[in-house]
Scaffold this active site. Structure first.
Site, PDB file in Angstrom:
ATOM      1  N   PRO A  58       4.807  19.906  92.597  1.00 30.63           N
ATOM      2  CA  PRO A  58       3.935  20.441  93.655  1.00 30.63           C
ATOM      3  C   PRO A  58       4.537  21.648  94.366  1.00 30.63           C
ATOM      4  CG  PRO A  58       4.940  18.368  94.338  1.00 30.63           C
ATOM      5  CD  PRO A  58       5.277  18.542  92.895  1.00 30.63           C
ATOM      6  N   PRO A 189      43.228  50.794  85.714  1.00 31.59           N
ATOM      7  CA  PRO A 189      44.164  51.680  86.409  1.00 31.59           C
ATOM      8  C   PRO A 189      45.636  51.359  86.224  1.00 31.59           C
ATOM      9  CG  PRO A 189      43.225  50.123  87.944  1.00 31.59           C
ATOM     10  CD  PRO A 189      42.503  49.910  86.638  1.00 31.59           C
ATOM     11  N   ASP A 212      47.737  54.618  74.949  1.00 31.37           N
ATOM     12  CA  ASP A 212      48.179  55.701  75.821  1.00 31.37           C
ATOM     13  C   ASP A 212      49.303  55.216  76.735  1.00 31.37           C
ATOM     14  OD1 ASP A 212      46.554  57.688  74.931  1.00 31.37           O
ATOM     15  OD2 ASP A 212      45.059  57.490  76.525  1.00 31.37           O
ATOM     16  N   LYS A 234      50.530  60.690  75.941  1.00 27.13           N
ATOM     17  CA  LYS A 234      50.456  62.102  76.310  1.00 27.13           C
ATOM     18  C   LYS A 234      51.216  62.242  77.623  1.00 27.13           C
ATOM     19  CE  LYS A 234      45.919  62.681  74.180  1.00 27.13           C
ATOM     20  NZ  LYS A 234      44.487  62.980  74.417  1.00 27.13           N
ATOM     21  N   GLY A 265      43.965  54.404  79.430  1.00 22.59           N
ATOM     22  CA  GLY A 265      44.015  54.101  80.849  1.00 22.59           C
ATOM     23  C   GLY A 265      42.681  54.396  81.509  1.00 22.59           C
ATOM     24  N   GLY A 266      42.373  53.678  82.568  1.00 20.78           N
ATOM     25  CA  GLY A 266      41.128  53.907  83.292  1.00 20.78           C
ATOM     26  C   GLY A 266      39.915  53.658  82.429  1.00 20.78           C
ATOM     27  N   ASP A 267      38.988  54.608  82.422  1.00 22.47           N
ATOM     28  CA  ASP A 267      37.779  54.541  81.612  1.00 22.47           C
ATOM     29  C   ASP A 267      37.875  55.575  80.499  1.00 22.47           C
ATOM     30  OD1 ASP A 267      34.661  53.645  81.669  1.00 22.47           O
ATOM     31  OD2 ASP A 267      34.856  55.753  81.097  1.00 22.47           O
ATOM     32  N   MET A 349      45.082  63.745  88.204  1.00 26.76           N
ATOM     33  CA  MET A 349      45.978  64.629  87.452  1.00 26.76           C
ATOM     34  C   MET A 349      46.260  65.927  88.218  1.00 26.76           C
ATOM     35  SD  MET A 349      44.418  64.117  83.592  1.00 26.76           S
ATOM     36  CE  MET A 349      42.795  64.738  84.065  1.00 26.76           C
ATOM     37  N   GLY A 378      49.060  53.402  91.273  1.00 24.81           N
ATOM     38  CA  GLY A 378      48.118  52.498  91.928  1.00 24.81           C
ATOM     39  C   GLY A 378      47.843  51.229  91.155  1.00 24.81           C
TER      40      GLY A 378
END
Length: 419
Positions: A58, A189, A212, A234, A265-267, A349, A378
């Site tokens: 109901p 990160p 990397d 690098k 690293g990162g995206d 960078m 970080g």
């Protein structure tokens, strides 16, 4: 006598463990009695299974009502009636009306319909396992008997298995022939816990990892001995592996039938040259999977207590590369335009160019007292934050010996929160 007979039958059933099975409910009638919280939790899985779902209740929660409005289920807005389970393959009895639950359960017994009871597992003819999914695999954990039922323990086992499959700590390698391919994985990160669960799983299944320097290095220690790790570092101002060589290595190992992970690293697509690698793989006919990563442009400021946006302070943030100076003819950044923006500026960078960057921003109208923060390493144990202003940042960075990798945040958000 009837009640004694039911209790006798129930006791007989309880002497044996439940038989696990996967129900294929696509296009088959499923009836749910009750539209409360239990139905709200269970309905999405039944919808995903393709079942023809009829809800008898109901009333319903707003979420369940939304499913009916969307046409995902058929809702009969009334209490249960005898005969509602006619032609039903599977029933979920989960109303707050004990009499209706008992009546529906009795009908299920007569019609030989598998029936789950949310209020009385002992009276049910089926139990819902604690279920989780990871990359096409369903993990279902079921208590062996009624006396030993412990839903929290069962759910904890489910969670441990699924988490292990997702993060790669529980590795079940594929034995079927795999299609050669490469996964471009954003490692985040720096903190190894900040890689995505999909990225970690692919890393655990890899035969070759091309990594990397800025990738989460601690994850490499967890790889099995047979995994080949190739250093594609690098390193600023030092030796490096040419991009063409990286592309060739990805193609070569993929064509050899190996599972290859390019750990970045990162995206992969935030100043990471990931698209160049994806394009090279596409030209070579190699399947490529992109696994996004947590970008340092947002996560590192956050880890240092700096929000890139904040109500009443900044309604925008801009991320730029500082690897070339503002007066370098190779620069694609419109520095004068950035100087006019009121939001947050995040520079990646740019440690060695921060003096020139600060001078350029000031020359084009940015206030010299604008707060600046440099966050080095970080999210890692070595993280440190150095604060300055545009006018002082060059000298402050030199005096504090700030080194890459470091994220530079420019704007009033630097003064928000704790340091």
């Amino acid at each position: 006598m009837a009640a004694e007979h039911v209790e006798h039958e129930r006791a007989e059933h309880d002497d044996h463990p439940a038989y696990p099975v996967g129900l294929r409910l696509s296009g088959r009638r499923v009836v749910v009695i009750g539209g409360g919280q239990v139905a709200q939790r269970r309905l999405p899985a039944l919808i995903a299974a393709g079942a023809d779902i009829v809800l008898v209740s109901p009333s319903a929660t707003p979420s369940v009502e939304a499913m009916a409005d969307a046409g995902e289920i058929t809702w009969n807005k009334r209490p249960y009636e005898d005969g509602d389970l006619a032609g039903t393959w599977y029933a979920l009895v989960a109303s707050s009306d004990a009499d209706a639950n008992n009546a529906a359960s009795a009908e299920a017994e007569r019609t030989r319909t598998w029936c789950v009871r949310s209020d009385d597992a002992d009276a049910a003819t089926a139990w819902t396992p604690a279920t989780g999914r990871s990359e096409g695999v369903t993990v279902a954990v079921l208590t062996a008997d009624v006396q030993g039922r412990d839903p929290r323990h069962t759910a904890a086992i489910r969670d441990a298995v699924v988490e292990g499959l997702r993060d790669g700590t529980l590795v079940a390698r594929h034995h079927r022939t795999r299609t050669p391919g490469v996964a471009l994985v954003g490692g985040g990160p720096g903190d190894p816990d900040l890689i995505t669960v999909r990225g970690r799983r692919l890393l655990a299944e890899a035969d070759v990892v091309i990594a990397d320097r800025l990738g989460p290095r601690d994850l490499l220690d967890e790889l099995p001995p047979h995994v080949e790790v190739i250093d594609a570092a690098k390193i600023p101002y030092g030796r490096y592996m040419a991009q063409e060589a990286i592309n060739n290595a990805l193609i070569e190992h993929a064509k050899a039938g190996k599972a290859v992970v390019r750990l970045k690293g990162g995206d992969p697509f935030v100043f990471g040259r990931g698209m160049e690698e994806a394009q090279a793989l596409a030209e070579a006919g190699i399947p490529c999977t992109v696994v996004p990563g947590i970008s340092s442009s947002i996560s590192v400021p956050g880890a240092a207590g700096i929000p890139v946006t904040h109500r009443g302070v900044a309604h925008e943030f801009t991320v730029v590369s500082g690897h070339v100076a503002p007066d370098d003819e190779r620069s694609l950044v419109d520095w004068p335009a950035l100087a006019r923006l009121r939001g947050t500026l995040v520079v990646l960078m740019g440690v060695d160019k921060i003096g020139a960057i600060a001078q350029t921003l000031i020359a084009h109208g940015k206030a010299a007292e604008t707060p600046v923060a440099l966050v080095q390493e970080g999210t890692t144990a070595a993280q440190r934050r150095v604060d300055a202003t545009l006018a002082t940042v060059a000298e402050t960075a030199r005096a504090a010996d700030v080194r890459p990798p470091a994220v530079i945040v420019i704007g009033d958000v630097v003064a928000v929160g704790t340091k």
